[in-house]
Scaffold this motif. Structure first.
Motif, PDB file in Angstrom:
ATOM      1  N   GLU A   3      54.500  26.546  76.990  1.00  0.00           N
ATOM      2  CA  GLU A   3      55.892  26.123  77.173  1.00  0.00           C
ATOM      3  C   GLU A   3      56.771  26.624  76.042  1.00  0.00           C
ATOM      4  O   GLU A   3      56.608  26.236  74.883  1.00  0.00           O
ATOM      5  N   ILE A   4      57.677  27.478  76.403  1.00  0.00           N
ATOM      6  CA  ILE A   4      58.650  28.016  75.456  1.00  0.00           C
ATOM      7  C   ILE A   4      60.019  27.776  76.063  1.00  0.00           C
ATOM      8  O   ILE A   4      60.304  28.231  77.175  1.00  0.00           O
ATOM      9  N   ASN A   5      60.852  27.043  75.347  1.00  0.00           N
ATOM     10  CA  ASN A   5      62.169  26.689  75.868  1.00  0.00           C
ATOM     11  C   ASN A   5      63.328  27.307  75.094  1.00  0.00           C
ATOM     12  O   ASN A   5      64.451  27.285  75.572  1.00  0.00           O
ATOM     13  N   ARG A   6      63.055  27.817  73.892  1.00  0.00           N
ATOM     14  CA  ARG A   6      64.129  28.396  73.070  1.00  0.00           C
ATOM     15  C   ARG A   6      63.627  29.699  72.457  1.00  0.00           C
ATOM     16  O   ARG A   6      62.694  29.695  71.659  1.00  0.00           O
ATOM     17  N   ILE A   7      64.280  30.790  72.840  1.00  0.00           N
ATOM     18  CA  ILE A   7      63.859  32.124  72.404  1.00  0.00           C
ATOM     19  C   ILE A   7      65.034  32.833  71.745  1.00  0.00           C
ATOM     20  O   ILE A   7      66.115  32.928  72.326  1.00  0.00           O
ATOM     21  N   SER A   8      64.802  33.354  70.543  1.00  0.00           N
ATOM     22  CA  SER A   8      65.785  34.212  69.863  1.00  0.00           C
ATOM     23  C   SER A   8      65.289  35.645  69.939  1.00  0.00           C
ATOM     24  O   SER A   8      64.138  35.926  69.589  1.00  0.00           O
ATOM     25  N   ILE A   9      66.163  36.537  70.378  1.00  0.00           N
ATOM     26  CA  ILE A   9      65.847  37.963  70.422  1.00  0.00           C
ATOM     27  C   ILE A   9      66.778  38.654  69.444  1.00  0.00           C
ATOM     28  O   ILE A   9      68.000  38.568  69.575  1.00  0.00           O
ATOM     29  N   ILE A  10      66.185  39.325  68.448  1.00  0.00           N
ATOM     30  CA  ILE A  10      66.976  39.980  67.414  1.00  0.00           C
ATOM     31  C   ILE A  10      66.555  41.441  67.282  1.00  0.00           C
ATOM     32  O   ILE A  10      65.471  41.819  67.712  1.00  0.00           O
ATOM     33  N   GLY A  11      67.419  42.234  66.687  1.00  0.00           N
ATOM     34  CA  GLY A  11      67.147  43.649  66.480  1.00  0.00           C
ATOM     35  C   GLY A  11      68.449  44.397  66.355  1.00  0.00           C
ATOM     36  O   GLY A  11      69.530  43.850  66.576  1.00  0.00           O
ATOM     37  N   GLY A  12      68.353  45.641  66.012  1.00  0.00           N
ATOM     38  CA  GLY A  12      69.535  46.468  65.828  1.00  0.00           C
ATOM     39  C   GLY A  12      70.202  46.816  67.150  1.00  0.00           C
ATOM     40  O   GLY A  12      69.689  46.491  68.228  1.00  0.00           O
ATOM     41  N   PRO A  13      71.338  47.499  67.074  1.00  0.00           N
ATOM     42  CA  PRO A  13      72.042  47.933  68.282  1.00  0.00           C
ATOM     43  C   PRO A  13      71.167  48.875  69.110  1.00  0.00           C
ATOM     44  O   PRO A  13      70.376  49.644  68.567  1.00  0.00           O
ATOM     45  N   GLY A  14      71.299  48.796  70.422  1.00  0.00           N
ATOM     46  CA  GLY A  14      70.619  49.734  71.299  1.00  0.00           C
ATOM     47  C   GLY A  14      69.139  49.488  71.493  1.00  0.00           C
ATOM     48  O   GLY A  14      68.432  50.344  72.024  1.00  0.00           O
ATOM     49  N   THR A  15      68.635  48.318  71.096  1.00  0.00           N
ATOM     50  CA  THR A  15      67.204  48.050  71.223  1.00  0.00           C
ATOM     51  C   THR A  15      66.838  47.391  72.553  1.00  0.00           C
ATOM     52  O   THR A  15      65.661  47.261  72.857  1.00  0.00           O
ATOM     53  N   GLY A  16      67.828  46.970  73.322  1.00  0.00           N
ATOM     54  CA  GLY A  16      67.537  46.338  74.609  1.00  0.00           C
ATOM     55  C   GLY A  16      67.441  44.824  74.546  1.00  0.00           C
ATOM     56  O   GLY A  16      66.796  44.199  75.387  1.00  0.00           O
ATOM     57  N   LYS A  17      68.107  44.228  73.559  1.00  0.00           N
ATOM     58  CA  LYS A  17      68.068  42.771  73.410  1.00  0.00           C
ATOM     59  C   LYS A  17      68.603  42.071  74.661  1.00  0.00           C
ATOM     60  O   LYS A  17      68.000  41.117  75.144  1.00  0.00           O
ATOM     61  N   THR A  18      69.714  42.553  75.177  1.00  0.00           N
ATOM     62  CA  THR A  18      70.339  41.933  76.338  1.00  0.00           C
ATOM     63  C   THR A  18      69.449  42.051  77.563  1.00  0.00           C
ATOM     64  O   THR A  18      69.248  41.078  78.297  1.00  0.00           O
ATOM     65  N   THR A  19      68.895  43.228  77.788  1.00  0.00           N
ATOM     66  CA  THR A  19      68.004  43.434  78.931  1.00  0.00           C
ATOM     67  C   THR A  19      66.802  42.509  78.841  1.00  0.00           C
ATOM     68  O   THR A  19      66.415  41.871  79.828  1.00  0.00           O
ATOM     69  N   LEU A  20      66.208  42.409  77.668  1.00  0.00           N
ATOM     70  CA  LEU A  20      65.057  41.522  77.489  1.00  0.00           C
ATOM     71  C   LEU A  20      65.459  40.064  77.704  1.00  0.00           C
ATOM     72  O   LEU A  20      64.737  39.304  78.361  1.00  0.00           O
TER      73      LEU A  20
END
Length: 192
Positions: A3-20
């Motif tokens: 069970e994972i309810n809160r996920i932070s996705i970080i990284g530089g520009p153009g890494t696909g954070k939004t898609t992920l």
């Protein structure tokens, strides 16, 4: 996946954070918040840092979310609240390639995650991206190291990320959502 309810996705520009973020949010039935969407009003008008950070800090107090973005002012708070942190720690070449592909694909079109903002690219943004690994990565790594008790996944390439995603969800990360992709995305956001 436990069970994972809160996920932070970080990284530089153009890494696909939004898609992920969109893929994880859809798979795990979690609301999706894009930090760029919080930071910008239509036509790329920036909110004040104070207003932006207050909205972000309010969002992380919710019980469920996927948040993509690396804004450092709230990064430590987001990491502390996260069940899982994903750091897309790609090479500069990979980031530039991602930005150029995104621009070519969406040039002049409204960004699906940023209503009222058209895809654009600038010399200043490219310069920021070229120097991101030199100027920003160490700061991010230091914050992650301070919070090493968290479940933190670090991917050095899109291939590593794709392999992990396929292993966890038995499917590939969706990049193209077809001709109705924007409508499907927006209806998903409205239902969360």
């Amino acid at each position: 996946m436990e069970e994972i309810n809160r996920i932070s996705i970080i990284g530089g520009p153009g890494t696909g954070k939004t898609t992920l973020a969109i893929n994880l949010g859809n798979e795990l039935k979690l609301p999706i918040y894009h930090m760029d969407q919080i930071a910008h009003l239509p036509n790329w008008i920036k909110r004040t840092k104070e207003e932006r950070d207050k909205i972000i800090l309010d969002k992380i107090n919710e019980n469920k979310w996927v948040i993509d973005g690396t804004y450092k002012g709230t990064l430590e708070s987001r990491i502390k609240k996260s069940d899982l942190v994903i750091f897309l720690n790609y090479s500069t070449l990979s980031k530039i390639s991602g930005i150029i592909k995104r621009y070519i694909k969406g040039r002049g079109k409204e960004k699906r995650e940023l209503p009222g903002c058209k895809e654009k690219i600038s010399l200043e943004f490219l310069k920021y991206t070229f120097t991101w690994n030199i100027k920003q990565r160490k700061k991010i790594e230091d914050i992650l190291n301070k919070n090493n008790k968290k479940d933190i996944l670090i991917f050095k390439s899109r291939k590593e990320l794709n392999n992990w995603y396929e292993e966890k969800f038995n499917k590939k990360i969706e990049i193209n959502w077809g001709k109705n992709g924007r409508e499907l995305y927006l209806s998903r956001k409205e239902n969360t």
